[in-house]
Design a protein around this motif. Sequence first.
Motif, mmCIF file in Angstrom:
data_model
loop_
_atom_site.group_PDB
_atom_site.id
_atom_site.type_symbol
_atom_site.label_atom_id
_atom_site.label_comp_id
_atom_site.label_asym_id
_atom_site.label_seq_id
_atom_site.Cartn_x
_atom_site.Cartn_y
_atom_site.Cartn_z
ATOM 1 N N ASP A 140 0.737 -1.154 0.056
ATOM 2 C CA ASP A 140 -0.112 -0.003 -0.104
ATOM 3 C C ASP A 140 0.906 1.373 -0.092
ATOM 4 O O ASP A 140 2.040 1.198 0.175
ATOM 5 C CB ASP A 140 -0.917 -0.021 1.296
ATOM 6 C CG ASP A 140 -1.932 -0.981 1.045
ATOM 7 O OD1 ASP A 140 -2.243 -1.692 0.056
ATOM 8 O OD2 ASP A 140 -2.498 -1.466 2.198
ATOM 9 N N ASP A 141 0.125 2.625 -0.405
ATOM 10 C CA ASP A 141 1.043 3.704 -0.236
ATOM 11 C C ASP A 141 1.468 3.941 1.217
ATOM 12 O O ASP A 141 2.725 4.558 1.128
ATOM 13 C CB ASP A 141 -0.004 4.827 -0.721
ATOM 14 C CG ASP A 141 -0.231 4.882 -2.211
ATOM 15 O OD1 ASP A 141 0.592 4.053 -2.767
ATOM 16 O OD2 ASP A 141 -1.202 5.222 -2.686
ATOM 17 N N GLN A 142 0.583 3.584 2.190
ATOM 18 C CA GLN A 142 1.091 3.722 3.523
ATOM 19 C C GLN A 142 0.971 2.499 4.112
ATOM 20 O O GLN A 142 0.002 1.942 4.429
ATOM 21 C CB GLN A 142 0.170 4.700 4.344
ATOM 22 C CG GLN A 142 0.582 6.291 3.968
ATOM 23 C CD GLN A 142 -0.289 7.170 4.704
ATOM 24 O OE1 GLN A 142 -1.245 7.041 4.815
ATOM 25 N NE2 GLN A 142 0.693 8.301 5.098
ATOM 26 N N SER A 143 2.051 1.931 4.779
ATOM 27 C CA SER A 143 2.139 0.572 5.222
ATOM 28 C C SER A 143 1.517 0.763 6.742
ATOM 29 O O SER A 143 2.109 1.623 7.361
ATOM 30 C CB SER A 143 3.264 -0.193 5.152
ATOM 31 O OG SER A 143 3.672 -0.334 3.759
ATOM 32 N N LEU A 144 0.714 -0.074 7.204
ATOM 33 C CA LEU A 144 0.380 -0.102 8.569
ATOM 34 C C LEU A 144 1.141 -0.995 9.342
ATOM 35 O O LEU A 144 1.138 -2.225 9.398
ATOM 36 C CB LEU A 144 -1.137 -0.624 8.767
ATOM 37 C CG LEU A 144 -2.306 0.376 8.114
ATOM 38 C CD1 LEU A 144 -3.654 -0.284 8.193
ATOM 39 C CD2 LEU A 144 -1.993 1.735 8.729
ATOM 40 N N VAL A 145 1.793 -0.336 10.471
ATOM 41 C CA VAL A 145 2.638 -1.154 11.366
ATOM 42 C C VAL A 145 1.543 -1.281 12.529
ATOM 43 O O VAL A 145 1.271 -0.342 13.282
ATOM 44 C CB VAL A 145 3.797 -0.351 11.845
ATOM 45 C CG1 VAL A 145 4.782 -1.281 12.987
ATOM 46 C CG2 VAL A 145 4.672 -0.328 10.620
ATOM 47 N N ALA A 146 1.127 -2.617 13.055
ATOM 48 C CA ALA A 146 0.301 -2.867 13.883
ATOM 49 C C ALA A 146 0.886 -2.606 15.431
ATOM 50 O O ALA A 146 0.468 -2.188 16.257
ATOM 51 C CB ALA A 146 -0.269 -4.192 14.024
ATOM 52 N N LEU A 147 2.353 -2.905 15.409
ATOM 53 C CA LEU A 147 3.047 -2.681 16.623
ATOM 54 C C LEU A 147 4.543 -2.338 16.527
ATOM 55 O O LEU A 147 5.253 -3.245 15.832
ATOM 56 C CB LEU A 147 2.913 -4.037 17.603
ATOM 57 C CG LEU A 147 3.599 -3.908 18.918
ATOM 58 C CD1 LEU A 147 3.191 -2.766 19.889
ATOM 59 C CD2 LEU A 147 3.338 -5.384 19.737
ATOM 60 N N LEU A 148 5.036 -1.375 17.048
ATOM 61 C CA LEU A 148 6.494 -1.009 16.976
ATOM 62 C C LEU A 148 7.067 -1.423 18.474
ATOM 63 O O LEU A 148 6.631 -0.822 19.569
ATOM 64 C CB LEU A 148 6.625 0.333 16.723
ATOM 65 C CG LEU A 148 8.244 0.726 16.808
ATOM 66 C CD1 LEU A 148 8.872 0.091 15.881
ATOM 67 C CD2 LEU A 148 8.269 2.451 16.668
ATOM 68 N N VAL A 149 8.010 -2.351 18.568
ATOM 69 C CA VAL A 149 8.659 -2.538 19.551
ATOM 70 C C VAL A 149 10.046 -2.055 19.840
ATOM 71 O O VAL A 149 10.986 -2.431 19.043
ATOM 72 C CB VAL A 149 8.651 -4.175 20.132
ATOM 73 C CG1 VAL A 149 9.325 -4.691 21.224
ATOM 74 C CG2 VAL A 149 7.375 -4.714 19.868
ATOM 75 N N LEU A 150 10.172 -1.416 20.805
ATOM 76 C CA LEU A 150 11.636 -0.742 21.090
ATOM 77 C C LEU A 150 12.097 -1.096 22.437
ATOM 78 O O LEU A 150 11.504 -1.267 23.443
ATOM 79 C CB LEU A 150 11.596 0.931 21.209
ATOM 80 C CG LEU A 150 11.413 1.679 19.822
ATOM 81 C CD1 LEU A 150 11.056 3.082 20.164
ATOM 82 C CD2 LEU A 150 12.727 1.517 19.077
ATOM 83 N N LYS A 151 13.393 -1.482 22.275
ATOM 84 C CA LYS A 151 14.060 -2.030 23.445
ATOM 85 C C LYS A 151 15.658 -1.464 23.465
ATOM 86 O O LYS A 151 16.304 -1.233 22.479
ATOM 87 C CB LYS A 151 14.339 -3.575 23.543
ATOM 88 C CG LYS A 151 12.995 -4.233 23.588
ATOM 89 C CD LYS A 151 13.165 -5.571 23.575
ATOM 90 C CE LYS A 151 11.970 -6.560 23.712
ATOM 91 N NZ LYS A 151 12.245 -7.910 23.873
ATOM 92 N N ASP A 152 16.052 -0.827 24.563
ATOM 93 C CA ASP A 152 17.095 -0.237 24.692
ATOM 94 C C ASP A 152 17.803 0.632 23.526
ATOM 95 O O ASP A 152 18.571 0.557 23.021
ATOM 96 C CB ASP A 152 18.366 -1.284 24.919
ATOM 97 C CG ASP A 152 18.263 -2.364 26.006
ATOM 98 O OD1 ASP A 152 17.621 -1.820 27.115
ATOM 99 O OD2 ASP A 152 18.205 -3.406 25.592
ATOM 100 N N ALA A 153 16.682 1.608 23.332
ATOM 101 C CA ALA A 153 16.879 2.717 22.211
ATOM 102 C C ALA A 153 17.192 4.032 22.527
ATOM 103 O O ALA A 153 16.636 4.613 23.685
ATOM 104 C CB ALA A 153 15.555 2.556 21.341
#
Length: 627
Positions: free
Chosen positions: A111-124
């Motif tokens: 798609d033109d805009q991809s849907l990210v259902a969940l972004l997980v960040l660790k030690d960022a």
Amino acid sequence: MSVTRPPPRLLFARLLKVALGLVLLLAVLLALLVTLFDWNWARPAITRYLSHTSRRSVQIDDLYVHFSPTLAPTIRLRGVRVQNAAWADPRPMARVGEVSFIFESLGTLFDDQSLVALLVLKDADVDLERQADGLRNWRLRDPEYRGPGKYLIKRVEATNSRLRVVHRGLDLDVTMNASAAAGELPNRIRFAGNYADSPFSGDLVTSPVFSLQLTQETFPLRGFADSQATHFEMDGRMADFLKIGAIDAQIRINGPSLAKLHPFLRGRPPASRPYRAQGHLSVDQSTFGFDRFHARLGETDLAGDISLSRAGRRVWHANLRSEQAQMADLTSLSFNPDPLNPNGQAVPTPPAGPDSGRVLPAKRLATERLQYDDADVKLEIRRLNSPAFPALQSLRASVALHGGVLKLAPFDLGIAGGHVAGELRLDGNQHPAMSSASLDLRDLQLGQLIAKLRSAGGTSAPLAGQVRLQGRGDSIAGMLGSVTGSAALNMAPGRISNLLDAMLGLNGGKVVWLKLTGDRDIALNCASTVVDFKNGIGKSREFILDTAQTRASGSASIDLRNEHFDLLLTPQAKQARLFALGSAIHAYGSFQHAEYAIDKGDAGAAPATSGACPMKTAQASTLSAAN
């Protein structure tokens, strides 16, 4: 020997089963291949490509791709280091221990805009910057692209991470630190920043995962925020942190002045007294509500419920009550938010216009704003205090705004021991706006209305009357300058100060005598006047004052358009006067600069008149004129 062939329909079903089986087998083999494939084989090529397109260093230590049973892809990166853009902060844009992008589905990648259902960040540790022209430091494949983003992130889970967001177009700079905390809400977010030269900071606790946008999923949130001595607390649930979709929470707010809320509110709040408020806030896609709230502004208390319906035309509902209110506190609330018209554009505040030195306000009223919202508001102030006008006592009003027509009905102002009640109306659909007043005055004490009368002894007769007026104009001065109708005032039999009677009768000898011996009350038979207005010019039909010792008649004219007046009162003593100051009182001039004169003439005793007071006649004539 004959061979029996299956029917065509059965043959087609068998072929379909075989084809589906082959497709399923290929899907399983592909999933196994993707799962077992070592994506780190492609990692060097990816980092070289991104370093080349972004013109800065990009490093990734580990790359892993996984597909769910529904083929929704997850991309996990470890050991990510990205140098910042040349125009941005010199520190690295990103140093991330681990980041995972869990996509909504496989199809969303195309798609033109991809849907990210969940972004997980660790030690960022991440710094995101956006210029006012749309340039973003996190765009690696096409760093000069200023259009809409390629990815929309719906939810975030952050652990031991720092995130700084700078938006030059909004004059926003905020830093958030997410760390593990004990208790039912383990995710702790500390933030600090600056928005339009207003510093702010705060501390929140929430669930491990919280929504950013497009979910309408609520998550628990508790914490506080501070900005310029303003303190805000919240305890409840909300949805979509970036584009707030729903709130259900208890809130508290206090500060030294509403002006400190700028620029966090649309419009510029007024400079006001210290305030505090608390209540239940509920927000969803169609309604906004602040119910069971209690507030205090300066010495004024306020409680009740406020709601806004945003389903179609916006409609405000409010039920407000105050046990005690100070007029100075209420007038400080001259908050003029910029309402939005149906196209979502802010309606500008009209210019103040030149200062003409007039008494009546000449600033143009933004009556076009009446077109965009409807409202039903009930307000009750049980005790209204105003040092500048101590006769004010209470206020009850129902305010209805529908289709550009503002109406106060019923309207009841407690004043001077009595009431001014009726209806006020403003029609913003007409140009210029049409206004009207239909008011009845009951049991007003003249001595409470006019301070000089109190000091002179005053009266104890109730004042009554009727006002039936209408006018057109874009300002209060314009409306009054074109007003047409009538106003009648009369006083029923009562008592009047003998000193005041002597002053009105220009009886100088009695004034001196009463100053020496003391004042007393005498009978007031009646007082009455009727003034007819046409195009802003008012002329009295009759002007009568009758006491036990004096009968006075007069005439008055009022020019509301040019703010001039002329009043002539001629007293006739019912007894001989020892020393007369003159034969008539003449008051005239502008509303700003009034002048007074005593006309000299024959001060001898005039024959006492015994005609009946015209009070009933005045009332009847007023009703006739109004109809």
